[in-house]
Motif scaffolding. Structure first.
Motif, PDB file in Angstrom:
ATOM      1  N   GLY A 125     -57.724 -24.298  86.671  1.00  0.00           N
ATOM      2  CA  GLY A 125     -57.755 -25.304  87.736  1.00  0.00           C
ATOM      3  C   GLY A 125     -58.321 -24.831  89.063  1.00  0.00           C
ATOM      4  O   GLY A 125     -58.505 -25.631  89.973  1.00  0.00           O
ATOM      5  N   GLU A 126     -58.612 -23.550  89.182  1.00  0.00           N
ATOM      6  CA  GLU A 126     -59.192 -23.040  90.438  1.00  0.00           C
ATOM      7  C   GLU A 126     -60.678 -22.840  90.232  1.00  0.00           C
ATOM      8  O   GLU A 126     -61.125 -21.758  89.833  1.00  0.00           O
ATOM      9  N   TYR A 127     -61.431 -23.902  90.462  1.00  0.00           N
ATOM     10  CA  TYR A 127     -62.850 -23.885  90.163  1.00  0.00           C
ATOM     11  C   TYR A 127     -63.667 -24.173  91.416  1.00  0.00           C
ATOM     12  O   TYR A 127     -63.458 -25.186  92.078  1.00  0.00           O
ATOM     13  N   GLU A 128     -64.610 -23.278  91.714  1.00  0.00           N
ATOM     14  CA  GLU A 128     -65.531 -23.565  92.816  1.00  0.00           C
ATOM     15  C   GLU A 128     -66.943 -23.654  92.239  1.00  0.00           C
ATOM     16  O   GLU A 128     -67.432 -22.706  91.609  1.00  0.00           O
ATOM     17  N   ILE A 129     -67.573 -24.817  92.464  1.00  0.00           N
ATOM     18  CA  ILE A 129     -68.944 -24.987  91.965  1.00  0.00           C
ATOM     19  C   ILE A 129     -69.884 -24.306  92.955  1.00  0.00           C
ATOM     20  O   ILE A 129     -70.005 -24.744  94.100  1.00  0.00           O
ATOM     21  N   VAL A 130     -70.514 -23.220  92.521  1.00  0.00           N
ATOM     22  CA  VAL A 130     -71.372 -22.463  93.446  1.00  0.00           C
ATOM     23  C   VAL A 130     -72.847 -22.811  93.262  1.00  0.00           C
ATOM     24  O   VAL A 130     -73.682 -22.444  94.074  1.00  0.00           O
ATOM     25  N   GLY A 131     -73.175 -23.531  92.189  1.00  0.00           N
ATOM     26  CA  GLY A 131     -74.551 -23.964  91.977  1.00  0.00           C
ATOM     27  C   GLY A 131     -74.546 -25.171  91.065  1.00  0.00           C
ATOM     28  O   GLY A 131     -73.677 -25.290  90.196  1.00  0.00           O
ATOM     29  N   ALA A 132     -75.514 -26.076  91.266  1.00  0.00           N
ATOM     30  CA  ALA A 132     -75.569 -27.273  90.413  1.00  0.00           C
ATOM     31  C   ALA A 132     -76.999 -27.789  90.397  1.00  0.00           C
ATOM     32  O   ALA A 132     -77.817 -27.423  91.241  1.00  0.00           O
ATOM     33  N   THR A 133     -77.279 -28.652  89.433  1.00  0.00           N
ATOM     34  CA  THR A 133     -78.639 -29.185  89.387  1.00  0.00           C
ATOM     35  C   THR A 133     -78.843 -30.242  90.465  1.00  0.00           C
ATOM     36  O   THR A 133     -77.925 -31.000  90.788  1.00  0.00           O
ATOM     37  N   LEU A 134     -80.036 -30.245  91.022  1.00  0.00           N
ATOM     38  CA  LEU A 134     -80.360 -31.232  92.058  1.00  0.00           C
ATOM     39  C   LEU A 134     -80.859 -32.520  91.428  1.00  0.00           C
ATOM     40  O   LEU A 134     -80.942 -33.548  92.087  1.00  0.00           O
ATOM     41  N   ASP A 135     -81.209 -32.451  90.148  1.00  0.00           N
ATOM     42  CA  ASP A 135     -81.727 -33.669  89.485  1.00  0.00           C
ATOM     43  C   ASP A 135     -81.240 -33.722  88.031  1.00  0.00           C
ATOM     44  O   ASP A 135     -80.082 -34.016  87.802  1.00  0.00           O
ATOM     45  N   ASP A 136     -82.095 -33.416  87.070  1.00  0.00           N
ATOM     46  CA  ASP A 136     -81.687 -33.513  85.663  1.00  0.00           C
ATOM     47  C   ASP A 136     -80.794 -32.345  85.261  1.00  0.00           C
ATOM     48  O   ASP A 136     -80.932 -31.232  85.775  1.00  0.00           O
ATOM     49  N   ALA A 137     -79.913 -32.595  84.301  1.00  0.00           N
ATOM     50  CA  ALA A 137     -79.154 -31.505  83.679  1.00  0.00           C
ATOM     51  C   ALA A 137     -80.050 -30.834  82.639  1.00  0.00           C
ATOM     52  O   ALA A 137     -81.035 -31.426  82.182  1.00  0.00           O
ATOM     53  N   ALA A 138     -79.695 -29.596  82.273  1.00  0.00           N
ATOM     54  CA  ALA A 138     -80.518 -28.856  81.302  1.00  0.00           C
ATOM     55  C   ALA A 138     -80.608 -29.609  79.970  1.00  0.00           C
ATOM     56  O   ALA A 138     -81.690 -29.745  79.389  1.00  0.00           O
ATOM     57  N   GLY A 139     -79.479 -30.136  79.491  1.00  0.00           N
ATOM     58  CA  GLY A 139     -79.477 -30.871  78.224  1.00  0.00           C
ATOM     59  C   GLY A 139     -80.317 -32.133  78.323  1.00  0.00           C
ATOM     60  O   GLY A 139     -81.039 -32.497  77.385  1.00  0.00           O
ATOM     61  N   GLU A 140     -80.235 -32.777  79.476  1.00  0.00           N
ATOM     62  CA  GLU A 140     -81.023 -33.997  79.720  1.00  0.00           C
ATOM     63  C   GLU A 140     -82.521 -33.665  79.657  1.00  0.00           C
ATOM     64  O   GLU A 140     -83.312 -34.435  79.103  1.00  0.00           O
ATOM     65  N   ALA A 141     -82.906 -32.506  80.220  1.00  0.00           N
ATOM     66  CA  ALA A 141     -84.311 -32.089  80.187  1.00  0.00           C
ATOM     67  C   ALA A 141     -84.745 -31.877  78.731  1.00  0.00           C
ATOM     68  O   ALA A 141     -85.830 -32.318  78.333  1.00  0.00           O
ATOM     69  N   PHE A 142     -83.897 -31.236  77.933  1.00  0.00           N
ATOM     70  CA  PHE A 142     -84.197 -31.070  76.501  1.00  0.00           C
ATOM     71  C   PHE A 142     -84.382 -32.437  75.846  1.00  0.00           C
ATOM     72  O   PHE A 142     -85.312 -32.653  75.077  1.00  0.00           O
ATOM     73  N   ASP A 143     -83.485 -33.369  76.168  1.00  0.00           N
ATOM     74  CA  ASP A 143     -83.550 -34.694  75.533  1.00  0.00           C
ATOM     75  C   ASP A 143     -84.821 -35.443  75.941  1.00  0.00           C
ATOM     76  O   ASP A 143     -85.448 -36.120  75.121  1.00  0.00           O
ATOM     77  N   LYS A 144     -85.218 -35.317  77.225  1.00  0.00           N
ATOM     78  CA  LYS A 144     -86.407 -36.034  77.698  1.00  0.00           C
ATOM     79  C   LYS A 144     -87.682 -35.412  77.119  1.00  0.00           C
ATOM     80  O   LYS A 144     -88.623 -36.117  76.754  1.00  0.00           O
ATOM     81  N   VAL A 145     -87.710 -34.078  77.058  1.00  0.00           N
ATOM     82  CA  VAL A 145     -88.888 -33.410  76.486  1.00  0.00           C
ATOM     83  C   VAL A 145     -88.994 -33.738  74.993  1.00  0.00           C
ATOM     84  O   VAL A 145     -90.092 -33.911  74.454  1.00  0.00           O
ATOM     85  N   ALA A 146     -87.846 -33.865  74.327  1.00  0.00           N
ATOM     86  CA  ALA A 146     -87.862 -34.251  72.913  1.00  0.00           C
ATOM     87  C   ALA A 146     -88.586 -35.585  72.753  1.00  0.00           C
ATOM     88  O   ALA A 146     -89.404 -35.764  71.852  1.00  0.00           O
ATOM     89  N   ARG A 147     -88.311 -36.512  73.662  1.00  0.00           N
ATOM     90  CA  ARG A 147     -88.957 -37.829  73.581  1.00  0.00           C
ATOM     91  C   ARG A 147     -90.468 -37.687  73.785  1.00  0.00           C
ATOM     92  O   ARG A 147     -91.255 -38.320  73.089  1.00  0.00           O
ATOM     93  N   LEU A 148     -90.876 -36.833  74.738  1.00  0.00           N
ATOM     94  CA  LEU A 148     -92.316 -36.614  74.972  1.00  0.00           C
ATOM     95  C   LEU A 148     -92.989 -36.051  73.723  1.00  0.00           C
ATOM     96  O   LEU A 148     -94.168 -36.280  73.479  1.00  0.00           O
ATOM     97  N   LEU A 149     -92.224 -35.304  72.924  1.00  0.00           N
ATOM     98  CA  LEU A 149     -92.787 -34.691  71.711  1.00  0.00           C
ATOM     99  C   LEU A 149     -92.482 -35.522  70.463  1.00  0.00           C
ATOM    100  O   LEU A 149     -92.614 -35.045  69.341  1.00  0.00           O
TER     101      LEU A 149
END
Ligand code: KG4
Ligand code: ZN
Length: 344
Positions: free
Chosen positions: A149-173
């Motif tokens: 329960g003691e969690y500090e988010i020190v970095g995060a995506t500014l736009d797409d998530a990594a999995g989302e990028a995989f999913d979108k690139v899959a569609r392009l291919l």
């Protein structure tokens, strides 16, 4: 202590029984891939309806396999968010009603806390504190994990998530949903040096960005199509694009892990979430262990993607550390991880 765990946040119905004595004693997973495949992504209403059909029989089956009677359950843990509201409501209302009937607590679990703690189910579990790379379909975060329960988010995506990028690139291919495993499989036969793709946000703090990378892939695809004679890319080129894209994502993730370890002074790294099942990523973080002298942990691939075991386990941790839960049905589609609190 015996906890029944229920996961229905998206397109997988997951049920598991965790016992403090024996660990995960039974589990079942029903994937909805076929149901959503023709639509190229998850259709929320279809997801909810399928959870309704699958959940109760799966609970019965898992309890039978575990050899556990309902009266032996100490509590029922369920994913309360984040996720699709309809899908969450199915698991939440089932869990809360069943628990109420049995006279035991229903424990609302944060889905990402489930992912975060999944590596604790491995043979060599990490100890607190650690840096976690949470990479799923909706999240890409670096989390400084001090204790439960003691969690500090020190970095995060500014736009797409990594999995989302995989999913979108899959569609392009022209690959089927879900894209991550399909891109990873195609990349196995490709040359990852074939196309030069950007490593976004390199050296610029701990945040990630993947939408520019996705656009760069689109430009490469368009260019290759223009050069070719047909309106389909040759298999070799598609594999090279998949491999080059995967390498760019993995490089970005690993570099941010290295920067995050340096910034926090932590010496343990935990990989969690669906993209954590990626073989190329697992190999790359392994190298980090050798070159940077950090301990690296990741759950086995089936515990990286959504499952009931991680929810049962996270519920068990909360059950041990906390006292009571008022009877309620909780479903929170948007729920930042750092809103969680450590047990009092
Ligand atoms: O954690 P998860 O099962 O569900 C969420 O909480 O989002 O993550 C699903 C994501 C999807 O975007 C999927 O394409 C990706 O994880 N994924 C992968 C692999 N397996 C699943 N991405 C890359 N390589 C994989 N092997
Ligand atoms: Zn997930």
């Amino acid at each position: 202590m015996i906890i029944l765990g229920i996961e229905t946040s998206c397109d997988e119905t997951g049920v598991a029984v965790y016992s403090s004595q024996d660990g995960i004693v039974a589990e079942a997973l029903a994937s909805q891939i076929e149901l959503h495949a023709e639509f190229g992504g998850v259709v929320p209403e279809l997801a909810s309806r399928d959870h309704v059909v699958k959940l109760a029989p799966m609970v019965r089956q898992v309890l039978a396999e575990a050899g556990v009677g309902p009266g032996e359950l100490s509590a029922i843990a369920y994913t309360a968010g984040p996720g699709l509201i309809g899908a969450l409501m199915v698991g939440a209302s089932f869990a809360a009603s069943y628990a109420y009937g049995l006279g035991v607590p229903a424990i609302p679990v944060h889905h990402m806390e489930g992912h975060l703690l999944a590596s604790m189910l491995s043979e060599h579990p990490p100890a607190f504190p650690f840096l976690a790379l949470l990479v799923s379909g909706g999240h890409t975060q670096l989390v400084d994990v001090r204790s439960l329960g003691e969690y500090e988010i020190v970095g995060a995506t500014l736009d797409d998530a990594a999995g989302e990028a995989f999913d979108k690139v899959a569609r392009l291919l022209s690959l089927p949903y879900p894209g991550g495993p399909a891109v990873a499989a195609l990349a196995e036969n490709g040359n990852e040096h074939a196309f030069e793709l950007p490593r976004p946000m390199r050296g610029k703090g701990l945040n990630f960005s993947f939408s520019g990378l996705k656009t760069a892939v689109r430009i490469v695809v368009d260019e290759q199509l223009r050069r070719g004679e047909s309106d389909e890319l040759p298999a070799g080129i598609r594999a090279d694009i998949a491999a080059s894209f995967q390498a760019a994502v993995v490089d970005s993730l690993v570099e941010k892990c290295r920067d995050g370890l340096k910034a926090t002074g932590l010496r343990r790294l935990v990989i969690a979430g669906g993209v954590g099942a990626n073989r190329r990523l697992r190999e790359a973080v392994q190298q980090l262990r050798d070159s940077d002298d950090v301990e690296v942990f990741y759950p086995e691939p089936r515990l990286c993607t959504d499952n009931g075991a991680m929810i049962a386990y996270a519920g068990a941790c909360r059950y041990v550390a906390e006292g009571n839960w008022p009877p309620s049905i909780e479903a929170t589609p948007r729920w930042p991880l750092d809103e969680l609190v450590a047990p009092a």
